[in-house]
Write an enzyme that holds these catalytic residues in place. Structure first.
Site, PDB file in Angstrom:
ATOM      1  N   GLY A   1       0.813  -1.218   0.000  1.00 16.27           N
ATOM      2  CA  GLY A   1       0.000   0.000   0.000  1.00 16.27           C
ATOM      3  C   GLY A   1       0.845   1.266   0.000  1.00 16.27           C
ATOM      4  O   GLY A   1       1.952   1.282   0.537  1.00 16.27           O
TER       5      GLY A   1
ATOM      6  N   ARG B   1       1.240  -5.733  -5.026  1.00 11.97           N
ATOM      7  CA  ARG B   1       1.258  -6.638  -3.876  1.00 11.97           C
ATOM      8  C   ARG B   1       1.703  -8.062  -4.231  1.00 11.97           C
ATOM      9  O   ARG B   1       1.449  -8.998  -3.480  1.00 11.97           O
ATOM     10  CB  ARG B   1      -0.130  -6.690  -3.235  1.00 11.97           C
ATOM     11  CG  ARG B   1      -0.511  -5.424  -2.477  1.00 11.97           C
ATOM     12  CD  ARG B   1      -1.665  -5.676  -1.534  1.00 11.97           C
ATOM     13  NE  ARG B   1      -2.111  -4.459  -0.884  1.00 11.97           N
ATOM     14  CZ  ARG B   1      -1.557  -3.952   0.212  1.00 11.97           C
ATOM     15  NH1 ARG B   1      -0.550  -4.579   0.781  1.00 11.97           N
ATOM     16  NH2 ARG B   1      -2.030  -2.850   0.752  1.00 11.97           N
TER      17      ARG B   1
ATOM     18  N   ASP C   1       5.202  -7.769   5.580  1.00 14.47           N
ATOM     19  CA  ASP C   1       5.251  -8.881   4.635  1.00 14.47           C
ATOM     20  C   ASP C   1       6.332  -8.670   3.575  1.00 14.47           C
ATOM     21  O   ASP C   1       7.062  -9.600   3.229  1.00 14.47           O
ATOM     22  CB  ASP C   1       3.890  -9.066   3.947  1.00 14.47           C
ATOM     23  CG  ASP C   1       2.850  -9.664   4.887  1.00 14.47           C
ATOM     24  OD1 ASP C   1       3.251 -10.444   5.786  1.00 14.47           O
ATOM     25  OD2 ASP C   1       1.665  -9.353   4.746  1.00 14.47           O
TER      26      ASP C   1
ATOM     27  N   LYS D   1       8.007   0.650   5.633  1.00 13.92           N
ATOM     28  CA  LYS D   1       6.920   1.484   5.122  1.00 13.92           C
ATOM     29  C   LYS D   1       5.570   0.926   5.538  1.00 13.92           C
ATOM     30  O   LYS D   1       5.369  -0.283   5.462  1.00 13.92           O
ATOM     31  CB  LYS D   1       6.998   1.518   3.600  1.00 13.92           C
ATOM     32  CG  LYS D   1       5.819   2.137   2.908  1.00 13.92           C
ATOM     33  CD  LYS D   1       5.085   1.217   1.932  1.00 13.92           C
ATOM     34  CE  LYS D   1       4.509  -0.019   2.506  1.00 13.92           C
ATOM     35  NZ  LYS D   1       3.545  -0.749   1.676  1.00 13.92           N
ATOM     36  N   THR D   2       4.674   1.686   6.026  1.00 15.44           N
ATOM     37  CA  THR D   2       3.243   1.387   6.107  1.00 15.44           C
ATOM     38  C   THR D   2       2.565   2.461   6.945  1.00 15.44           C
ATOM     39  O   THR D   2       3.067   2.821   8.025  1.00 15.44           O
ATOM     40  CB  THR D   2       2.903  -0.003   6.690  1.00 15.44           C
ATOM     41  OG1 THR D   2       1.482  -0.106   6.789  1.00 15.44           O
ATOM     42  CG2 THR D   2       3.490  -0.288   8.054  1.00 15.44           C
TER      43      THR D   2
ATOM     44  N   ASP E   1       0.059   1.965   8.495  1.00 14.28           N
ATOM     45  CA  ASP E   1      -0.558   1.269   9.632  1.00 14.28           C
ATOM     46  C   ASP E   1       0.239   1.422  10.928  1.00 14.28           C
ATOM     47  O   ASP E   1      -0.293   1.204  12.014  1.00 14.28           O
ATOM     48  CB  ASP E   1      -0.711  -0.230   9.325  1.00 14.28           C
ATOM     49  CG  ASP E   1      -1.727  -0.486   8.227  1.00 14.28           C
ATOM     50  OD1 ASP E   1      -2.284   0.492   7.705  1.00 14.28           O
ATOM     51  OD2 ASP E   1      -1.951  -1.654   7.888  1.00 14.28           O
TER      52      ASP E   1
HETATM   53  P1  FBP Z   1       0.640  -1.902   3.634  1.00 16.88           P
HETATM   54  O1  FBP Z   1       0.646  -2.742   4.865  1.00 16.88           O
HETATM   55  O2  FBP Z   1       1.007  -2.622   2.400  1.00 16.88           O
HETATM   56  O3  FBP Z   1       1.442  -0.657   3.817  1.00 16.88           O
HETATM   57  O4  FBP Z   1      -0.853  -1.382   3.372  1.00 16.88           O
HETATM   58  C1  FBP Z   1      -1.643  -0.968   4.413  1.00 16.88           C
HETATM   59  C2  FBP Z   1      -3.044  -0.607   3.977  1.00 16.88           C
HETATM   60  O5  FBP Z   1      -3.129   0.764   3.684  1.00 16.88           O
HETATM   61  C3  FBP Z   1      -4.040  -1.018   5.055  1.00 16.88           C
HETATM   62  O6  FBP Z   1      -4.226   0.011   5.974  1.00 16.88           O
HETATM   63  C4  FBP Z   1      -5.255  -1.384   4.252  1.00 16.88           C
HETATM   64  O7  FBP Z   1      -6.015  -2.372   4.911  1.00 16.88           O
HETATM   65  C5  FBP Z   1      -4.675  -1.945   2.995  1.00 16.88           C
HETATM   66  O8  FBP Z   1      -3.431  -1.316   2.813  1.00 16.88           O
HETATM   67  C6  FBP Z   1      -5.547  -1.725   1.792  1.00 16.88           C
HETATM   68  O9  FBP Z   1      -4.839  -2.120   0.664  1.00 16.88           O
HETATM   69  P2  FBP Z   1      -5.436  -2.213  -0.788  1.00 16.88           P
HETATM   70  O10 FBP Z   1      -5.789  -0.814  -1.210  1.00 16.88           O
HETATM   71  O11 FBP Z   1      -4.354  -2.814  -1.609  1.00 16.88           O
HETATM   72  O12 FBP Z   1      -6.634  -3.064  -0.657  1.00 16.88           O
END
Ligand code: FBP
Length: 554
Positions: A84, A148, A179, A205-206, A208
Site C-alpha cells: 500500500g 502486492r 510482509d 513502510k506502512t 498502519d
Molecule cells: P501496507 O501494509 O502494504 O502498507 O498497506 C496498508 C493498507 O493501507 C491497510 O491500511 C489497508 O487495509 C490496505 O493497505 C488496503 O490495501 P489495498 O488498497 O491494496 O486493498
C-alpha cells in the site's frame, strides 16, 4: 509533463534535513550478534546465511579529512515499491539516489515497475536526476508504481536474477511493510545461499504503524496519514459541535493494529474510540462494544448532547475473539479450496457451514449475511482478509441503534440518534509528506546507500531517536531476521516479521485511557487543522503523539 499545484512547485524546493552523522564520511560500527524475537531455532534453520548478523550504526569517520563519503567503486541499484502507498516513498527514493550519486557520480538507480512483479517480469526504468527532481517531497508511489505480488518462489527469484545480472545490479532495495520486508529477508538469504553477489535491503513502510520495534521507532507514512485523518476528523467534530445533531461513525484504515485510530484519538479527542487490542484482551463481543457505545450515547443525551464521534479501527473484526477463531479457520478453508471463488454464493455458504467447526459455524451463522460474505471474499496475496471491505462502521451503528431502542423502551434513554458513516484510508495514503516524513524518508533512503556501500544484505535501513530534531537522529541497519517469528499464513507456518500491535501498557494507550471517560462525558474535541509545510518549526516539524508519548523520558 503533469501540471503541478502551486504548493507542489514551492514544496519541491524543500531540502530534507539529514541526521548530522550522515553529513560526511561515516564508519559502520558493528553491535553484538542478534537473534529473532521468537522461534529462534526455526528462524535460524530457515536463514542459515543471514541469521544472527550484528546491528550496524553509522558514525562520523573522524579519521577522514574529506567533506563527503566517496567511493571509486561504481554501483547499480534496483528499487521496488511494495504494498500500500505511504507518504514519503518518493523521498526514500530521492534520498537513495542522492546518496548513491554522492558516493560516485557513475552510480545508477533502476526502478522496477508496479511492485515486485516488475522484477519478475523485467519491467523497469532508469531513474535519472530529471525524473527524481519531479518527485521530490511529493506523495504517492507513482514514480514507479507499487503492487502486492508476493516474492516467495524460487522461480521468481531466478527470473529476478536474470534482470539483475543483465543490468549488473549489485543491490536491490525493497520498500514495504512487514510482509514485503519478510520477502526481502527471504530473497537476501536465497541469493547469499547461492553465492550470488546481490545485496537486499528493506525499508520500513506502512501507514498502519505496525512495523516497529526497539530499532524501528515508526514506519514511514504513519505521521502524514494520521495528520490527514485527524484534520478531517477535527473538521467533522467542529461540524458536529455546530449542528449538534449527528453521531459520526468513522472507520480508520489500519489492517490489523489500531495505531492509526489511537493516534487520531490522541490528536482529536473523540467521544469514543475503539482499540482492537483492548477488545481482544477483554474478550469483548461485538455486542459488548455496541452496548458500551450506547452507554456513552445515552449519557451524552442526558446532558443534551445528541452528537458525537466514534473512531473504529479497520481491523476490529479480527480482534473480536469469536471472529478471530472463525477467520483463522476460514483462511485455512479457503487456502485448501482454490475453487471457492468460482462457486455460487449459495454453494460457498454451504461449503463454509459444512466444513467449519461447530463453534465457528454457529458464529458464522449469526453474523449479518453481508459481513459473512465479506469475510469469505478473496484474500490478498499474503493471505490476509481484506478488512477495508468490511463495513464495521455501519454494522456497529446499527447495533447501537438497536440497543438504544430497547433502552428507550426501558425508559433509560430519551435522546435522538441520527448517524453518518465515513471511512478514511485512501484519503491519506498519498498525501504530500509532512516535514517529519519528508526528512525521515530521505534519511532512510540516504542511509540505504551507505548500507549498500558497506556490503550489508538482509538488513533494514534504520533511523532512530526520532522524537529529537532530525539532525540528532541516529542511522544504521538492523538484520531483518531479528524481527521475525513463525506465524500461520494460508494454512502453513511461515517466518514473518512480528506485527507490532498497540500495547495496552504503553504510554500512548495509557494517555488515551486516562482521558477517554472525560471525552465521553464532555465535548473535548481538538481541531488539529491541516499539515503545515511552511511556518514555525513547532507547527511544521511536530511528530505524531504516539512517537511523542513513546519516546518521552527515553
Ligand atoms: P501496507 O501494509 O502494504 O502498507 O498497506 C496498508 C493498507 O493501507 C491497510 O491500511 C489497508 O487495509 C490496505 O493497505 C488496503 O490495501 P489495498 O488498497 O491494496 O486493498
Amino acid at each position: 509533463m503533469a501540471q503541478k499545484s502551486i504548493l507542489q512547485q514551492k514544496r519541491a524546493a524543500y531540502q530534507p534535513k539529514l541526521p548530522s552523522a550522515l553529513w560526511g564520511p561515516v564508519v559502520a560500527v558493528e553491535g553484538a550478534p542478534t537473534q529473532s524475537v521468537a522461534d529462534q531455532e526455526a528462524i535460524k534453520a530457515l536463514f542459515p546465511n543471514t541469521y544472527g548478523l550484528p546491528e550496524l550504526t553509522f558514525e562520523k569517520d573522524t579519521t577522514s579529512d574529506k567533506s563527503k563519503m566517496e567511493s571509486d567503486k561504481t554501483l547499480n541499484v534496483g528499487v521496488i515499491l511494495s504494498g500500500g502507498q505511504a507518504p514519503g516513498g518518493h523521498n526514500v527514493i530521492s534520498g537513495l539516489f542522492d546518496g548513491l550519486k554522492a558516493l560516485n557520480k557513475k552510480n545508477r538507480l533502476y526502478g522496477f515497475l508496479m511492485g515486485p512483479a516488475g522484477l519478475v517480469d523485467h519491467n523497469y526504468k532508469e531513474l535519472t536526476k530529471d525524473i527524481i527532481d519531479e518527485y521530490r517531497n511529493t506523495g504517492g508511489f507513482d514514480i514507479i508504481g507499487s503492487g502486492r505480488t508476493k516474492l516467495e518462489k524460487p522461480e521468481q527469484f531466478e527470473k529476478g536474477l536474470e534482470i539483475i545480472k543483465e543490468l549488473d545490479i549489485q543491490a536491490l532495495v525493497i520498500i514495504g511493510g512487514d510482509d514485503s520486508n519478510t520477502n526481502a529477508a527471504v530473497l537476501a538469504e536465497y541469493y547469499k545461499a547461492k553465492g550470488e553477489p546481490v545485496q537486499v535491503i528493506g525499508w520500513p513502510k506502512t501507514i498502519d504503524g505496525d512495523l516497529k520495534n526497539e530499532f524501528v521507532e515508526t514506519s514511514f507514512g504513519f505521521d502524514t496519514a494520521t495528520k490527514v485523518y485527524s484534520e478531517v476528523i477535527g473538521n467533522i467534530e467542529r461540524d458536529c459541535n455546530s449542528s449538534k445533531k449527528y453521531w459520526h461513525f468513522i472507520k480508520l484504515m489500519g489492517r490489523s493494529a489500531s495505531h492509526i485510530a489511537l493516534e487520531c484519538a490522541l490528536q482529536t479527542q473523540p467521544s469514543y474510540c475503539i482499540i482492537s487490542e483492548e477488545v481482544e484482551a477483554k474478550k469483548m463481543t461485538l455486542r459488548d462494544i455496541a452496548d458500551d457505545i450506547a452507554r456513552v450515547v445515552a449519557l451524552r443525551a442526558d446532558e443534551g448532547m445528541n452528537f458525537g464521534t466514534v473512531l473504529i479501527p479497520e481491523g476490529l473484526i479480527e480482534f473480536v475473539p469469536a471472529m478471530k477463531t472463525l477467520i483463522a479457520e476460514l483462511n485455512d478453508l479457503l487456502a485448501h479450496n482454490p475453487q471457492f471463488s468460482t462457486m455460487t454464493r449459495e454453494a460457498q455458504r454451504e461449503l463454509v457451514l459444512n466444513n467449519l467447526s461447530k463453534e465457528n459455524a454457529a458464529t458464522f451463522a449469526t453474523i449479518p449475511a453481508g459481513v459473512a460474505r465479506q469475510l469469505t471474499l478473496d484474500r490478498d496475496p499474503h493471505g490476509n482478509v481484506q478488512v477495508s471491505l468490511i463495513e464495521t462502521e455501519k454494522l456497529l451503528s446499527a447495533m447501537v441503534g438497536k440497543r438504544l431502542a430497547s433502552m428507550k423502551k426501558e425508559g433509560k434513554y430519551t435522546g435522538k440518534f441520527a448517524t453518518l458513516h465515513h471511512f478514511f484510508g485512501y484519503e491519506g495514503r498519498c498525501a504530500a509528506p509532512s516535514n517529519f516524513d519528508a526528512d525521515y524518508c530521505y534519511a532512510l533512503g540516504y542511509n540505504a546507500s551507505l548500507l549498500i556501500h558497506c556490503g550489508a544484505t538482509g538488513y533494514m535501513s534504520s533511523v532512530r531517536n526520532l522524537a529529537a530534531p532530525s539532525v540528532q537522529w541516529k542511522a544504521g541497519g538492523i538484520p531483518i531476521t531479528m524481527m521475525m517469528n513463525m506465524e500461520r499464513r494460508n494454512g502453513v507456518d511461515k517466518p514473518v516479521i512480528k506485527k507490532a500491535l498497540v500495547e495496552l501498557d504503553g504510554a500512548p494507550f495509557k494517555e488515551f485511557a486516562a482521558h477517554r471517560e472525560q471525552w465521553a462525558h464532555e465535548t473535548c474535541f481538538i481541531y488539529p487543522g491541516p499539515i503545515q509545510y511552511f511556518g514555525p518549526d513547532e507547527v511544521c516539524d511536530i511528530t505524531s503523539r504516539t512517537l511523542y508519548y513513546e519516546q518521552q523520558g527515553k
